[in-house]
Design a protein around this motif. Sequence first.
Motif, PDB file in Angstrom:
ATOM      1  N   PRO A  12      34.621  36.140  43.756  1.00  0.00           N
ATOM      2  CA  PRO A  12      35.349  35.748  42.555  1.00  0.00           C
ATOM      3  C   PRO A  12      36.478  34.780  42.888  1.00  0.00           C
ATOM      4  CG  PRO A  12      35.406  38.141  42.865  1.00  0.00           C
ATOM      5  CD  PRO A  12      34.688  37.555  44.029  1.00  0.00           C
ATOM      6  N   GLN A  13      36.833  33.920  41.928  1.00  0.00           N
ATOM      7  CA  GLN A  13      37.867  32.913  42.162  1.00  0.00           C
ATOM      8  C   GLN A  13      39.223  33.533  42.433  1.00  0.00           C
ATOM      9  OE1 GLN A  13      37.899  30.165  38.952  1.00  0.00           O
ATOM     10  NE2 GLN A  13      36.080  29.114  39.669  1.00  0.00           N
ATOM     11  N   SER A  14      39.525  34.681  41.842  1.00  0.00           N
ATOM     12  CA  SER A  14      40.838  35.288  42.025  1.00  0.00           C
ATOM     13  C   SER A  14      41.038  35.782  43.449  1.00  0.00           C
ATOM     14  CB  SER A  14      41.026  36.453  41.051  1.00  0.00           C
ATOM     15  OG  SER A  14      40.115  37.494  41.385  1.00  0.00           O
ATOM     16  N   GLY A  15      39.983  35.854  44.215  1.00  0.00           N
ATOM     17  CA  GLY A  15      40.102  36.329  45.579  1.00  0.00           C
ATOM     18  C   GLY A  15      39.982  37.844  45.679  1.00  0.00           C
ATOM     19  N   GLN A  16      39.831  38.538  44.578  1.00  0.00           N
ATOM     20  CA  GLN A  16      39.713  39.987  44.574  1.00  0.00           C
ATOM     21  C   GLN A  16      38.260  40.382  44.354  1.00  0.00           C
ATOM     22  OE1 GLN A  16      42.186  41.760  45.441  1.00  0.00           O
ATOM     23  NE2 GLN A  16      43.760  40.210  45.247  1.00  0.00           N
ATOM     24  N   VAL A  17      37.780  41.252  45.184  1.00  0.00           N
ATOM     25  CA  VAL A  17      36.419  41.756  45.055  1.00  0.00           C
ATOM     26  C   VAL A  17      36.427  42.849  43.987  1.00  0.00           C
ATOM     27  CG1 VAL A  17      34.541  42.874  46.296  1.00  0.00           C
ATOM     28  CG2 VAL A  17      35.979  41.217  47.460  1.00  0.00           C
ATOM     29  N   PRO A  18      35.518  42.792  43.010  1.00  0.00           N
ATOM     30  CA  PRO A  18      35.517  43.782  41.939  1.00  0.00           C
ATOM     31  C   PRO A  18      35.451  45.223  42.432  1.00  0.00           C
ATOM     32  CG  PRO A  18      34.033  42.001  41.401  1.00  0.00           C
ATOM     33  CD  PRO A  18      34.491  41.771  42.805  1.00  0.00           C
ATOM     34  N   GLY A  19      34.855  45.443  43.602  1.00  0.00           N
ATOM     35  CA  GLY A  19      34.758  46.792  44.120  1.00  0.00           C
ATOM     36  C   GLY A  19      36.015  47.258  44.849  1.00  0.00           C
ATOM     37  N   MET A  20      36.987  46.356  45.052  1.00  0.00           N
ATOM     38  CA  MET A  20      38.216  46.707  45.754  1.00  0.00           C
ATOM     39  C   MET A  20      39.031  47.676  44.908  1.00  0.00           C
ATOM     40  SD  MET A  20      41.280  44.265  47.181  1.00  0.00           S
ATOM     41  CE  MET A  20      40.140  43.246  48.084  1.00  0.00           C
ATOM     42  N   LEU A  21      39.612  48.674  45.568  1.00  0.00           N
ATOM     43  CA  LEU A  21      40.407  49.664  44.846  1.00  0.00           C
ATOM     44  C   LEU A  21      41.652  49.028  44.246  1.00  0.00           C
ATOM     45  CD1 LEU A  21      40.157  52.735  47.237  1.00  0.00           C
ATOM     46  CD2 LEU A  21      38.922  52.328  45.114  1.00  0.00           C
ATOM     47  N   ALA A  22      41.946  49.400  43.024  1.00  0.00           N
ATOM     48  CA  ALA A  22      43.113  48.867  42.308  1.00  0.00           C
ATOM     49  C   ALA A  22      44.325  49.752  42.556  1.00  0.00           C
ATOM     50  CB  ALA A  22      42.813  48.814  40.816  1.00  0.00           C
ATOM     51  N   ALA A  23      45.484  49.139  42.552  1.00  0.00           N
ATOM     52  CA  ALA A  23      46.742  49.867  42.729  1.00  0.00           C
ATOM     53  C   ALA A  23      47.320  50.219  41.360  1.00  0.00           C
ATOM     54  CB  ALA A  23      47.724  49.001  43.506  1.00  0.00           C
ATOM     55  N   ASP A  24      48.327  51.074  41.359  1.00  0.00           N
ATOM     56  CA  ASP A  24      48.998  51.429  40.102  1.00  0.00           C
ATOM     57  C   ASP A  24      49.576  50.187  39.427  1.00  0.00           C
ATOM     58  OD1 ASP A  24      48.389  54.108  40.334  1.00  0.00           O
ATOM     59  OD2 ASP A  24      50.295  54.624  41.300  1.00  0.00           O
ATOM     60  N   ALA A  25      50.105  49.267  40.219  1.00  0.00           N
ATOM     61  CA  ALA A  25      50.676  48.040  39.656  1.00  0.00           C
ATOM     62  C   ALA A  25      49.603  47.220  38.935  1.00  0.00           C
ATOM     63  CB  ALA A  25      51.323  47.204  40.749  1.00  0.00           C
ATOM     64  N   ASP A  26      48.383  47.208  39.458  1.00  0.00           N
ATOM     65  CA  ASP A  26      47.286  46.483  38.814  1.00  0.00           C
ATOM     66  C   ASP A  26      46.933  47.126  37.469  1.00  0.00           C
ATOM     67  OD1 ASP A  26      46.977  44.756  41.068  1.00  0.00           O
ATOM     68  OD2 ASP A  26      45.922  46.400  42.082  1.00  0.00           O
ATOM     69  N   ARG A  27      46.931  48.451  37.449  1.00  0.00           N
ATOM     70  CA  ARG A  27      46.659  49.154  36.188  1.00  0.00           C
ATOM     71  C   ARG A  27      47.764  48.867  35.171  1.00  0.00           C
ATOM     72  NH1 ARG A  27      43.858  52.348  39.757  1.00  0.00           N
ATOM     73  NH2 ARG A  27      45.598  53.423  40.732  1.00  0.00           N
ATOM     74  N   GLU A  28      49.015  48.822  35.623  1.00  0.00           N
ATOM     75  CA  GLU A  28      50.132  48.547  34.719  1.00  0.00           C
ATOM     76  C   GLU A  28      50.055  47.128  34.151  1.00  0.00           C
ATOM     77  OE1 GLU A  28      52.319  50.597  33.379  1.00  0.00           O
ATOM     78  OE2 GLU A  28      51.393  52.227  34.495  1.00  0.00           O
ATOM     79  N   ARG A  29      49.655  46.160  34.984  1.00  0.00           N
ATOM     80  CA  ARG A  29      49.496  44.791  34.483  1.00  0.00           C
ATOM     81  C   ARG A  29      48.403  44.745  33.420  1.00  0.00           C
ATOM     82  NH1 ARG A  29      50.772  43.219  39.800  1.00  0.00           N
ATOM     83  NH2 ARG A  29      48.609  43.296  40.476  1.00  0.00           N
ATOM     84  N   THR A  30      47.330  45.461  33.647  1.00  0.00           N
ATOM     85  CA  THR A  30      46.248  45.502  32.662  1.00  0.00           C
ATOM     86  C   THR A  30      46.723  46.145  31.369  1.00  0.00           C
ATOM     87  OG1 THR A  30      44.607  45.621  34.442  1.00  0.00           O
ATOM     88  CG2 THR A  30      43.888  46.308  32.250  1.00  0.00           C
ATOM     89  N   VAL A  31      47.478  47.229  31.476  1.00  0.00           N
ATOM     90  CA  VAL A  31      48.017  47.909  30.295  1.00  0.00           C
ATOM     91  C   VAL A  31      48.961  46.971  29.536  1.00  0.00           C
ATOM     92  CG1 VAL A  31      49.564  49.776  29.581  1.00  0.00           C
ATOM     93  CG2 VAL A  31      47.678  50.253  31.140  1.00  0.00           C
ATOM     94  N   ASP A  32      49.759  46.183  30.262  1.00  0.00           N
ATOM     95  CA  ASP A  32      50.645  45.227  29.607  1.00  0.00           C
ATOM     96  C   ASP A  32      49.849  44.206  28.793  1.00  0.00           C
ATOM     97  OD1 ASP A  32      52.918  46.440  30.598  1.00  0.00           O
ATOM     98  OD2 ASP A  32      53.155  45.033  32.273  1.00  0.00           O
ATOM     99  N   VAL A  33      48.739  43.734  29.347  1.00  0.00           N
ATOM    100  CA  VAL A  33      47.898  42.778  28.629  1.00  0.00           C
ATOM    101  C   VAL A  33      47.309  43.433  27.383  1.00  0.00           C
ATOM    102  CG1 VAL A  33      45.781  41.401  28.766  1.00  0.00           C
ATOM    103  CG2 VAL A  33      47.379  41.431  30.681  1.00  0.00           C
ATOM    104  N   LEU A  34      46.881  44.674  27.510  1.00  0.00           N
ATOM    105  CA  LEU A  34      46.327  45.396  26.357  1.00  0.00           C
ATOM    106  C   LEU A  34      47.383  45.599  25.276  1.00  0.00           C
ATOM    107  CD1 LEU A  34      44.128  48.034  28.225  1.00  0.00           C
ATOM    108  CD2 LEU A  34      43.332  46.025  26.958  1.00  0.00           C
ATOM    109  N   LYS A  35      48.598  45.947  25.690  1.00  0.00           N
ATOM    110  CA  LYS A  35      49.687  46.127  24.716  1.00  0.00           C
ATOM    111  C   LYS A  35      49.946  44.831  23.967  1.00  0.00           C
ATOM    112  CE  LYS A  35      52.220  49.769  27.158  1.00  0.00           C
ATOM    113  NZ  LYS A  35      53.430  50.066  27.942  1.00  0.00           N
ATOM    114  N   ALA A  36      49.983  43.723  24.694  1.00  0.00           N
ATOM    115  CA  ALA A  36      50.226  42.424  24.055  1.00  0.00           C
ATOM    116  C   ALA A  36      49.098  42.080  23.087  1.00  0.00           C
ATOM    117  CB  ALA A  36      50.360  41.336  25.117  1.00  0.00           C
TER     118      ALA A  36
END
Length: 176
Positions: A12-36
């Motif tokens: 992937p272009q972002s450099g992150q492999v979809p199977g790579m484990l996500a951190a709490d900070a990654d989940r929080e960023r996703t939640v922020d996008v959902l809230k917006a």
Amino acid sequence: MSLDPWGNGRLPQSGQVPGMLAADADRERTVDVLKAAFAEGRLQQQEYEHRMSTAYQARTYGELQLLVRDLPQGPSPMSAQMSPPMGYVPRTFLPAPPRTNTSAIASFVCGLAGTFTLVTAIPAVILGHKARKEIRSNGEAGDGFAVAGLVLGWIVSGFLGLIMLFVMIGMVSGSG
């Protein structure tokens, strides 16, 4: 050539492999996008709640990316070379910029028009002073427009004054 998890031969272009484990900070960023997205009316209540609970349970980047792929801004995994500066706030969460003062814009327009017509120079000066006072009291943007309108207005007014002076001198010396 190494294959990615999807088998299409590239990562992937972002450099992150979809199977790579996500951190709490990654989940929080996703939640922020959902809230917006919910606040902007892009998601309905039930879909928002479902995606939120799924985001908190997600284990990988791929699961998080699926939750926001149809939204304007996805999770922004940070690679070492593309990390934002300290204190970075996504544009979605910043306050709206201050509006530009309309008197400042009018002053600038009158100042520009005054260079051709000479008539609008005085309104440019008046509107420029009015705009600067409003900008100081209201915190609006547009001080540059107001100053430019003032400068143009005063220059054209000075030029107009010189023309009038020369005309008057010519009239006095011509009649004597």
